[in-house]
Design an enzyme around this catalytic site. Sequence first.
Site, PDB file in Angstrom:
ATOM      1  CB  CYS A 338      -2.759   1.180  -2.775  1.00  7.32           C
ATOM      2  SG  CYS A 338      -1.485   2.141  -1.793  1.00  7.32           S
ATOM      3  NE  ARG A 367       5.105   7.244   1.884  1.00  6.50           N
ATOM      4  CZ  ARG A 367       4.997   6.082   0.879  1.00  6.50           C
ATOM      5  NH1 ARG A 367       6.647   5.793   0.962  1.00  6.50           N
ATOM      6  NH2 ARG A 367       4.681   6.226   0.385  1.00  6.50           N
ATOM      7  CD  GLN A 385       4.267   6.492  -3.641  1.00  4.21           C
ATOM      8  OE1 GLN A 385       3.031   6.403  -4.083  1.00  4.21           O
ATOM      9  NE2 GLN A 385       4.857   5.455  -3.098  1.00  4.21           N
ATOM     10  CG  ASP A 387       1.594   4.363  -7.171  1.00  6.30           C
ATOM     11  OD1 ASP A 387       2.464   3.051  -7.121  1.00  6.30           O
ATOM     12  OD2 ASP A 387       0.998   4.550  -6.264  1.00  6.30           O
ATOM     13  CG  HIS A 389      -1.639   0.535  -7.308  1.00  6.28           C
ATOM     14  ND1 HIS A 389      -2.011   1.642  -6.979  1.00  6.28           N
ATOM     15  CD2 HIS A 389      -1.694   0.262  -6.064  1.00  6.28           C
ATOM     16  CE1 HIS A 389      -0.893   2.316  -6.089  1.00  6.28           C
ATOM     17  NE2 HIS A 389      -0.569   1.314  -5.352  1.00  6.28           N
ATOM     18  CE  LYS A 473      10.287  -3.467  -0.203  1.00  2.00           C
ATOM     19  NZ  LYS A 473      10.489  -2.117   0.236  1.00  2.00           N
ATOM     20  CG  HIS A 519       1.007  -2.166  -4.248  1.00  2.00           C
ATOM     21  ND1 HIS A 519       0.765  -0.568  -3.801  1.00  2.00           N
ATOM     22  CD2 HIS A 519       0.890  -2.586  -3.681  1.00  2.00           C
ATOM     23  CE1 HIS A 519      -0.423  -1.841  -2.805  1.00  2.00           C
ATOM     24  NE2 HIS A 519      -0.227  -2.956  -2.783  1.00  2.00           N
TER      25      HIS A 519
END
Length: 646
Positions: A338, A367, A385, A387, A389, A473, A519
């Site tokens: 992000c 991570r 991910q 992912d 946004h 979330k 997200h």
Amino acid sequence: MIKITFPDGSVREYEAGITGLDIAKSISNSLARDIVSVSVNGTNLDATRPIHTDATIKLHKFDDPEGKYAFWHSSAHLMAEALEALYPGVKFGIGPPIDNGFYYDVDLGEDRVLTDADLPDIEAKMSELAKQKNDYQRQEVSKQEALDYFSDKGDEYKLELINELEDGTISFYQQGNFVDLCRGPHIPNTGFIKALKLTSIAGAYWRGDENRKQLTRVYGITFPKKSMLDEYLEMLEQAKERDHRKLGRELELFMFSNRVGQGLPIWLPKGAALRERLENFLRSVQRKHGYQQVITPHIGQKELYVTSGHYAKYGKDSFQPINTPAEGEEFLLKPMNCPHHCEIYNSKPRSYKDLPIRMAEFGTVYRYEQSGELHGLTRVRGFTQDDAHIFCRPDQLKDEFIKVIDIILYIFKVLDFNDYTAQISLRDPGNKDKYIGTDENWEKAEAAIIEAAEEKGLHTTVETGEAAFYGPKLDFMVKDAIGRKWQLGTIQVDYNLPDRFELEYIGSDDHRHRPVMIHRAPFGSMERFVAVLIEHTGGKFPLWLTPDQVVVLPISEKYNDYAQKVLNYLNNCDIRTLIDGRNEKIGRKIRDNELLRIPYLLIVGENEQNEESVSVRRQGEGDKGTMKLKEFEQYLNKEIDKLLLY
RNA sequence: GCCGAUGUAGCUCAGUUGGUCAGAGCAGCUGAUUUGUAAUCAGCAGGCCGUGGGUUCGACUCCCUCCAUCGGCUCCA
């Protein structure tokens, strides 16, 4: 006399003070033998509790969730009784029923350790005690009596629990010589427990707090019938066959290498092909929904994450910064996409007319997960991910949120994930320090999620305190082969990052405004999703997704040339085809390729060669008869199209 | 990270009280067989018994360190 109403609406009269068990007996003795608890006006109680007023009741057998709850709760007490008999002086934490069985947390003292080898002894003791058919007797006690009892016993864990209870609501249960603090309900007597198995031993922190003492947790499961235990153990065996770690190796989808590093998955050719197909599928869905793909680097300056707030929150528990040799700069392996995407947003002025902007990336992040947490592909240290946004105006938030829910539900439908749950995670209002951002923004974000979920008619559970540190979330969870729940898709509302990166757009009023960010990741991560997909399908992937769709099996080497012709034809039609040209009997080739879960096996020999045909066998289903090549191609494409026709 | 367990050939597993115990099946290779819907036969090769120490005349076997894996706990941006 009191009136008892049954679930079917019928009403019978009984003497006041009758028990659920007696009511069952009044219906039939065989029913009474199966009754383990009773719901009275909606509250699950002992079958032996007297009922004094008119009530609506439901008698619970083991098959009911309420019945299992009581049964396994009582089993935990039985295990505790056995432990106390075998290890005098043992102290007890909590011993609740769980989805599959029960556990009890115990403190055996400093110098005693429980290992798997001790389990058979405990099981034997439990069986012995079960055969005594001791009643579970309820006794209401005052807070002082409860405290006195457990301070005499020297059990500081129970004392801590009692201290948090209100006087007048405390009860003990006793079976045999064992007394426990417990709200109940329990089964009538230990004789109901006919089959038992202690499954594992683990450490568990007292009250789930890693700063407190670690107790020994013993897990077990029990049943009212021996055959039910056998079935359960059989089910566990079958679940092992679906384990993605096992199938991943057997089907050559992925691997790990200690030299590369733990928790760092390596995708093998077949796994990579599968993943790529999933990614392309999602890319195409997202393109239709107005997303734009972007690509950002794998590292970013430390300052980027200081700005985003991630460094303060996770910096010291993460992979440490990479230092440049000369200038003393610090970079972090990116744990999130992000911040990079925020910089893209900030790269030029934005108008309210530009919004929403939907920026997607298959972004690989790293991570540092604790070593004890790593688990196959579901919990790793490097993962990708799916992912994206969404930067939008506040008035667009709910609509955009709903559109994301639509994408996730669409994907679940295509991939046949029907057994999912949705969880709304809110912040813990009693612990606001854990979160960043203003109360006002949190309230807006939480309201948006709740409304969107309601509008889509999702069946959700609400978990307080489970929110991310920057926002609430909505997570979609599915169960794996052995019933463990995994989070897949996630949607998160974020007012904080736009603040921290000072994101702006020019509104119709010619003033600067702050956009809201969503997200979202429908798969969550490619690694975890593929893991769950493997377990969900048992390795039998949908035809459009599977690495190899067809394998041609020549009856003997004499027909290898014709097999090659079939292969060329199908590959020309974009059907992923292999040949098994080994010098083996046809039965052998069928067996080996069935085990590889290749959806279609084409047997070709003398007859097929003469007729330009193939003999079709569907994996797991058997012979489908003979078809002309062209016919088979159409047959396959029909199945592929059907799966994408939602 | 914590508790417990495990670690023997590519895979699945045997290895009795420390003393020809380094084994089997499958996979692999070679040969024979040329096969009709879930395992053809024979032969060969393959292991520093996770790593590093220690105890012992002698360690796959006993002890310790570390690494990894498994089941939980805690954590999960």
